[in-house]
Every structure is written in structure tokens, then in C-alpha cells.
Design a protein around this motif. Structure first.
Motif, PDB file in Angstrom:
ATOM      1  N   PHE A  54      15.430  28.720  37.152  1.00  0.00           N
ATOM      2  CA  PHE A  54      16.352  28.644  38.210  1.00  0.00           C
ATOM      3  C   PHE A  54      16.486  30.018  39.115  1.00  0.00           C
ATOM      4  CE2 PHE A  54      19.491  30.037  35.271  1.00  0.00           C
ATOM      5  CZ  PHE A  54      20.221  30.995  35.978  1.00  0.00           C
ATOM      6  N   VAL A  55      16.765  29.849  40.270  1.00  0.00           N
ATOM      7  CA  VAL A  55      16.712  31.202  41.092  1.00  0.00           C
ATOM      8  C   VAL A  55      18.025  30.814  41.875  1.00  0.00           C
ATOM      9  CG1 VAL A  55      15.517  30.498  43.126  1.00  0.00           C
ATOM     10  CG2 VAL A  55      15.953  33.048  42.545  1.00  0.00           C
ATOM     11  N   GLY A  56      19.136  31.853  41.988  1.00  0.00           N
ATOM     12  CA  GLY A  56      20.384  31.784  42.906  1.00  0.00           C
ATOM     13  C   GLY A  56      20.955  33.185  43.427  1.00  0.00           C
ATOM     14  N   VAL A  57      21.945  32.736  44.085  1.00  0.00           N
ATOM     15  CA  VAL A  57      22.590  33.954  44.646  1.00  0.00           C
ATOM     16  C   VAL A  57      24.155  33.976  44.087  1.00  0.00           C
ATOM     17  CG1 VAL A  57      21.546  34.650  46.641  1.00  0.00           C
ATOM     18  CG2 VAL A  57      22.995  32.766  46.848  1.00  0.00           C
ATOM     19  N   GLN A  58      24.727  35.132  43.871  1.00  0.00           N
ATOM     20  CA  GLN A  58      26.154  34.828  43.278  1.00  0.00           C
ATOM     21  C   GLN A  58      26.927  36.088  43.970  1.00  0.00           C
ATOM     22  OE1 GLN A  58      25.793  35.999  39.315  1.00  0.00           O
ATOM     23  NE2 GLN A  58      27.579  34.689  38.800  1.00  0.00           N
TER      24      GLN A  58
ATOM     25  N   TYR B 110      47.054  53.512  32.742  1.00  0.00           N
ATOM     26  CA  TYR B 110      46.997  53.889  34.275  1.00  0.00           C
ATOM     27  C   TYR B 110      46.301  52.897  35.356  1.00  0.00           C
ATOM     28  CZ  TYR B 110      48.439  58.220  32.204  1.00  0.00           C
ATOM     29  OH  TYR B 110      49.163  59.290  31.634  1.00  0.00           O
ATOM     30  N   VAL B 111      45.699  52.004  34.361  1.00  0.00           N
ATOM     31  CA  VAL B 111      44.662  51.100  35.490  1.00  0.00           C
ATOM     32  C   VAL B 111      44.992  49.670  35.160  1.00  0.00           C
ATOM     33  CG1 VAL B 111      42.400  50.198  35.837  1.00  0.00           C
ATOM     34  CG2 VAL B 111      42.877  52.770  35.753  1.00  0.00           C
ATOM     35  N   THR B 112      45.267  48.989  36.355  1.00  0.00           N
ATOM     36  CA  THR B 112      45.631  47.619  35.932  1.00  0.00           C
ATOM     37  C   THR B 112      44.590  46.812  36.847  1.00  0.00           C
ATOM     38  OG1 THR B 112      47.873  47.951  36.309  1.00  0.00           O
ATOM     39  CG2 THR B 112      47.338  45.907  36.415  1.00  0.00           C
ATOM     40  N   ALA B 113      43.942  45.811  35.937  1.00  0.00           N
ATOM     41  CA  ALA B 113      42.714  44.966  36.666  1.00  0.00           C
ATOM     42  C   ALA B 113      43.628  43.598  37.109  1.00  0.00           C
ATOM     43  CB  ALA B 113      41.920  44.270  35.243  1.00  0.00           C
ATOM     44  N   ASN B 114      43.002  43.264  38.346  1.00  0.00           N
ATOM     45  CA  ASN B 114      43.640  42.270  38.871  1.00  0.00           C
ATOM     46  C   ASN B 114      42.702  40.972  38.775  1.00  0.00           C
ATOM     47  OD1 ASN B 114      45.663  43.729  40.278  1.00  0.00           O
ATOM     48  ND2 ASN B 114      44.096  44.478  41.609  1.00  0.00           N
ATOM     49  N   ASN B 115      43.016  39.837  39.602  1.00  0.00           N
ATOM     50  CA  ASN B 115      41.893  38.548  39.151  1.00  0.00           C
ATOM     51  C   ASN B 115      40.645  38.960  39.617  1.00  0.00           C
ATOM     52  OD1 ASN B 115      44.827  37.572  39.136  1.00  0.00           O
ATOM     53  ND2 ASN B 115      44.736  36.858  41.086  1.00  0.00           N
ATOM     54  N   LYS B 116      39.761  38.085  39.043  1.00  0.00           N
ATOM     55  CA  LYS B 116      38.299  38.318  39.312  1.00  0.00           C
ATOM     56  C   LYS B 116      37.835  36.868  39.991  1.00  0.00           C
ATOM     57  CE  LYS B 116      36.741  41.242  35.575  1.00  0.00           C
ATOM     58  NZ  LYS B 116      35.539  41.434  34.771  1.00  0.00           N
ATOM     59  N   ILE B 117      36.784  36.899  40.658  1.00  0.00           N
ATOM     60  CA  ILE B 117      36.295  35.436  41.078  1.00  0.00           C
ATOM     61  C   ILE B 117      34.758  35.779  41.221  1.00  0.00           C
ATOM     62  CG2 ILE B 117      36.654  36.137  43.727  1.00  0.00           C
ATOM     63  CD1 ILE B 117      37.344  33.145  43.746  1.00  0.00           C
ATOM     64  N   ASP B 118      34.037  34.609  40.789  1.00  0.00           N
ATOM     65  CA  ASP B 118      32.651  34.750  41.038  1.00  0.00           C
ATOM     66  C   ASP B 118      32.349  33.410  41.501  1.00  0.00           C
ATOM     67  OD1 ASP B 118      32.423  34.651  37.667  1.00  0.00           O
ATOM     68  OD2 ASP B 118      31.109  33.293  38.963  1.00  0.00           O
ATOM     69  N   ALA B 119      31.150  33.360  42.698  1.00  0.00           N
ATOM     70  CA  ALA B 119      30.899  31.993  43.066  1.00  0.00           C
ATOM     71  C   ALA B 119      29.444  32.169  43.547  1.00  0.00           C
ATOM     72  CB  ALA B 119      31.723  31.706  44.208  1.00  0.00           C
ATOM     73  N   GLY B 120      28.507  31.137  43.182  1.00  0.00           N
ATOM     74  CA  GLY B 120      27.121  31.114  43.179  1.00  0.00           C
ATOM     75  C   GLY B 120      26.554  29.827  43.576  1.00  0.00           C
ATOM     76  N   ILE B 121      25.396  30.045  44.204  1.00  0.00           N
ATOM     77  CA  ILE B 121      24.546  28.674  44.361  1.00  0.00           C
ATOM     78  C   ILE B 121      23.193  28.876  43.601  1.00  0.00           C
ATOM     79  CG2 ILE B 121      23.921  29.466  46.579  1.00  0.00           C
ATOM     80  CD1 ILE B 121      23.927  26.616  47.430  1.00  0.00           C
ATOM     81  N   PHE B 122      22.805  28.077  43.223  1.00  0.00           N
ATOM     82  CA  PHE B 122      21.256  28.280  42.464  1.00  0.00           C
ATOM     83  C   PHE B 122      20.557  26.954  42.779  1.00  0.00           C
ATOM     84  CE2 PHE B 122      22.858  26.207  38.759  1.00  0.00           C
ATOM     85  CZ  PHE B 122      24.008  26.496  38.519  1.00  0.00           C
ATOM     86  N   LEU B 123      19.110  27.287  42.635  1.00  0.00           N
ATOM     87  CA  LEU B 123      18.297  26.049  42.863  1.00  0.00           C
ATOM     88  C   LEU B 123      17.200  26.201  41.499  1.00  0.00           C
ATOM     89  CD1 LEU B 123      16.908  24.238  45.109  1.00  0.00           C
ATOM     90  CD2 LEU B 123      15.334  25.939  45.417  1.00  0.00           C
ATOM     91  N   LEU B 124      17.277  24.781  40.976  1.00  0.00           N
ATOM     92  CA  LEU B 124      16.430  24.574  39.717  1.00  0.00           C
ATOM     93  C   LEU B 124      15.047  24.078  40.070  1.00  0.00           C
ATOM     94  CD1 LEU B 124      19.558  22.687  38.120  1.00  0.00           C
ATOM     95  CD2 LEU B 124      18.522  24.524  37.023  1.00  0.00           C
ATOM     96  N   PHE B 125      13.966  24.511  39.232  1.00  0.00           N
ATOM     97  CA  PHE B 125      12.819  24.341  39.611  1.00  0.00           C
ATOM     98  C   PHE B 125      11.935  24.244  38.184  1.00  0.00           C
ATOM     99  CE2 PHE B 125      10.746  28.430  39.419  1.00  0.00           C
ATOM    100  CZ  PHE B 125      11.874  29.312  39.722  1.00  0.00           C
TER     101      PHE B 125
END
Lengths: 132, 306
Positions: free
Chosen positions: B43-47, B291-306
Motif C-alpha cells: 500500500f501507499v498512503g498519505v497521513q 511542566y508539560v501537558t499533552a493534549n489530544n492527538k489525532i491522525d487520519a489518512g487514506i491509502f491505496l492497496l495494490f
């Protein structure tokens, strides 16, 4: 397979076990501060540009510095440059335009912070600003 | 009185602010794989990945306000997987990063191509998908992250809060990872772990080694050529302290720490096209001495299987 996984986990634990910190014990006496401009007792006129030039050296890690000018009479801080920088030396260059309307004695304070626990070295002296 | 207030305001305007310190250690590169699509397909994709941190650090100097910052990390990434033979999978990641730091006294933006990573995983275990009962798949391997990303170096001023904001790290890093999936009919569980061993860069700055591990439960619904796979789970990240100067072993004790996230995600497939989206909610953390606080994370992507 089982042995491989155990060896892998063991290696990760070893790698994460401890991190060496070779920084020296904080010692303000070992901080070298050289202020080349202005000089103690130097006299300026209102409107003059005062070049602020200083060097700070330390055999270990410094965590920041503050260069502050305070009007001795009023106690008001008239210029303040502070940087939180991790390094063993600082070459500080800045400037201040004398804005006093009457005769003033300005106290220059250079403070170097050695750690985050309040260990600091400092140097203070005064210079004069006369009205134009 | 008015004069004093006026003078104080004037003086305040002259005062040069103290810039935020680098207490984060939250370098953007923290790659993980999670549930992967059909093993025998490439597969190849962008995220797109987004995460952010807030920091509030007491000033080093008396009478000064706390150093506060909000760091926003955005990564758009081209990635893919290619099967070599029946048992080797090669993954490649090419990120583009856009990082923003907002402080009380100004903003800093750093963007550019990030570090390229290549992973090679060996398929150690794979049960026949058509076999009844439990089916397992285990992938394990390692890889390399090359210092191809832009890294502007550490100058006296720029090092303030910025090593972690750089698109690249300037260092060669080594990665180990394992990814295990257990399925029965439409349900499954995925366990993955990766460990990044960092090296010092040319400025002798060394980012902390990182562990990233996750557990995901998933279910898949199939209807004709359409598959939907919701996921729920948790993720743990542990980052060791950075070294400000690795030659001299100057440990930055105000970097690194752990974060635990609850995760929810969804994957959808239609023929050869796949979508994936994950949301991570921090549930526990102790980072950069608190001293550091992490907030929410999000990831989204699309990919093509071949």
C-alpha cells in the motif's frame, strides 16, 4: 522465539535503565563573569546609547542569564534581558538608551543561573546618567 | 502616581521577554503502525497527524512570570508498505512537518521535510486466513531514521524551546518494532510496540530514546466490497530525557516522561481504497517534570492497496 523475546525485553530494560548525567555540582564561585561595557562608575548623558556587553563562563552547564538595569532611586527596572539557555558560556550583547530626565544612578545586575533550584551567581555595579 | 504607572508601563514595554525553555522532549517523530491492512498487499498512503502540548515552567529568575508555551505539531506524511517475497515487509515514511510554538511573548513556526524512516519487518508468524478458529500474525523488525529533515542547528537563542520544534532531528536513529495481531472471525486484538534508539546530532544534542506501545481491540463488518473496522484501545509512550550536550553528558532532566492515552479509531475499506482515523485522549501523564501537558492527538489518512 520465546528466548528472543525475553532477550529483546532485557535489552530494552538495560537501555532504559539509567541515564548518565555528568554535569558538575553547582558552584557559583566557579562562574566567571566579565562585563566589558558599561564600566562601574561610568557616566552617560540622557539620550546616550549604553552598550551592554558581558561574557559568562562556567565549567559545567548554565541554565540562563538575566541582565537587568534598575534605577537605584525608584527601584524601577528600566531594562531587562533574560534568556533561558542551556550552555556553558554566554556572550551577551545588548543596548539601552538612557532615558532619565534627571540625574540617575543605574544599577546593573548580571545573574547567571546554574540550575533550576535557585543556584545563581551575580555581579552588580552602578553607573550614572546625567540630564542632557 | 499616574507618572509611576506610566513609567512602569513604559519600562514594561522595554523589557525583553524571557523566551520559553525547552522542557518538552516531545519531538514529533513517534512512529507506530497499529492495525495494518491485509498483509500480502502493498500500500501507499498519505497521513495527517496532529498533536499539541502546553508547557508552564517557573521562571529561573525572581519576580518574572512563568514561561508558558503551546506547541502544535502537524505532520503530513507519505508512507507505504512493500512486500518482498512472502516474508519481508518494507515500510517507508516521508514526513512534512509544520510546527508552531505560541508563547506569551511571540510565536515561532518551523516547517519543512522531516526525517525519512525505513522499516523492514519479518513476518514471523502468519496463520492461514481461511483456517477456522484463532489466527495470529506476528511481524518484527527494525529500521533506520536518517537525518534528511531540515534542522537549523542549535544557536544560543534558537535552542530555546526549539530542538523539539525542528522538522528534522539531525540524528541517525534506530528503530525496533513488533506488531502482533490475533483474530477470531470478525474480532481481533492488536498489540504493537516500537522502540527508538537515538544518537546525538552534530550539535551534540541527543533526543531521548522512546518507547511506544499500544493495544487495540477491533471488530470488522463486511458488506460486499465495503469493510468497516472500529477500534478501541490504549497507547503508552515513554520518552527518556534528552541530552543538551551528549559529549559532556548534560542531561536535560526537564524533558521526557510518560503519557498514556485512550484511543478510538476507525478503518474503512472499499475495494483497494482504505481510510483510517484515530483519536487519542490523554488519560495519565508525567512529562518534563510535570511542566508539560499533552493534549489530544489525532491522525487520519487514506491509502491505496495494490
Amino acid at each position: 522465539m520465546k528466548n528472543l523475546m525475553i532477550a529483546g525485553l532485557g535489552a530494552l530494560l538495560l537501555l532504559s535503565a539509567c541515564q548518565k548525567n555528568n554535569d558538575i555540582a553547582p558552584d557559583p564561585a566557579k562562574v566567571s563573569m566579565t562585563i566589558t561595557s558599561p564600566l562601574p562608575g561610568q557616566v552617560f548623558r540622557s539620550g546616550d546609547t549604553v552598550r551592554l556587553k558581558a561574557m559568562v563562563r562556567y565549567p559545567g552547564q548554565l541554565h540562563g542569564y538575566e541582565l537587568m538595569l534598575t534605577d537605584s532611586l525608584s527601584g524601577i527596572v528600566v531594562h531587562d534581558l533574560a534568556q533561558h539557555v542551556h550552555a556553558d558560556s554566554f556572550d551577551i550583547e545588548d543596548q539601552w538608551i538612557c532615558a532619565a530626565s534627571g540625574p540617575s544612578v543605574i544599577r546593573l545586575s548580571l545573574i547567571a543561573s546554574i540550575d533550576h533550584d535557585g543556584d545563581q551567581a551575580r555581579q552588580d555595579f552602578s553607573f550614572t546618567v546625567n540630564p542632557h | 502616581m499616574k507618572k509611576i504607572i506610566g513609567l512602569t508601563l513604559l519600562v514594561s514595554a522595554w523589557m525583553q521577554p524571557l523566551r520559553a525553555c525547552d522542557v518538552c522532549g516531545c519531538s514529533a517523530s513517534n512512529q507506530y503502525l497499529g492495525v495494518l491492512p491485509t498483509a500480502n498487499l502493498n500500500f501507499v498512503g498519505v497521513q495527517y497527524l496532529h498533536n499539541s502540548f502546553g508547557s508552564d515552567h517557573p521562571s529561573l529568575f525572581e519576580g518574572r512570570p512563568n514561561e508558558r508555551a503551546q506547541d502544535y505539531y502537524n505532520t503530513a506524511q507519505l508512507w507505504g508498505r512493500y512486500n518482498i517475497g512472502g516474508g519481508l515487509q518494507v515500510f517507508a515514511f516521508l514526513p512534512y512537518r509544520y510546527n508552531v510554538q505560541r508563547t506569551d511573548t511571540g510565536n515561532a513556526t518551523m516547517s519543512g521535510v522531516g526525517d525519512v524512516s525505513v522499516l523492514a519487518n519479518v513476518l514471523l508468524l502468519k496463520d492461514d486466513a481461511a483456517a477456522p478458529g484463532w489466527q495470529q500474525q506476528l511481524l518484527a523488525g527494525g529500521g533506520l531514521k536518517a537525518p534528511t529533515g531540515s534542522y537549523t542547528g542549535v544557536t544560543e537563542r534558537d535552542k530555546l524551546g526549539l530542538p523539539n520544534m525542528q522538522p528534522g532531528t539531525g540524528s541517525w536513529d534506530f528503530m525496533l518494532n513488533a506488531n502482533y495481531t490475533l483474530r477470531r472471525k470478525s474480532n481481533g486484538v492488536n498489540l504493537d510496540a516500537s522502540y527508538t534508539l537515538t544518537t546525538a546530532n552534530s550539535d551534540r544534542y541527543k533526543y531521548g530514546n522512546r518507547l511506544n506501545a499500544g493495544l487495540l481491540l477491533f471488530h470488522s463488518w463486511k458488506k460486499a466490497a465495503f469493510t468497516l473496522m472500529p477500534q478501541l484501545g490504549c497507547r503508552y509512550e515513554y520518552t527518556m530525557h534528552d541530552y543538551d550536550n551528549y559529549d559532556r553528558r548534560w542531561l536535560n532532566e526537564q524533558s521526557g516522561g510518560y503519557m498514556a492515552f485512550a484511543t478510538a479509531g476507525i478503518q474503512a475499506y472499499y475495494r483497494r481504497l482504505g481510510l483510517r482515523c484515530t483519536y487519542q485522549l490523554p488519560v495519565a501523564q508525567q512529562y518534563a517534570s510535570g511542566y508539560v501537558t499533552a493534549n489530544n492527538k489525532i491522525d487520519a489518512g487514506i491509502f491505496l492497496l495494490f
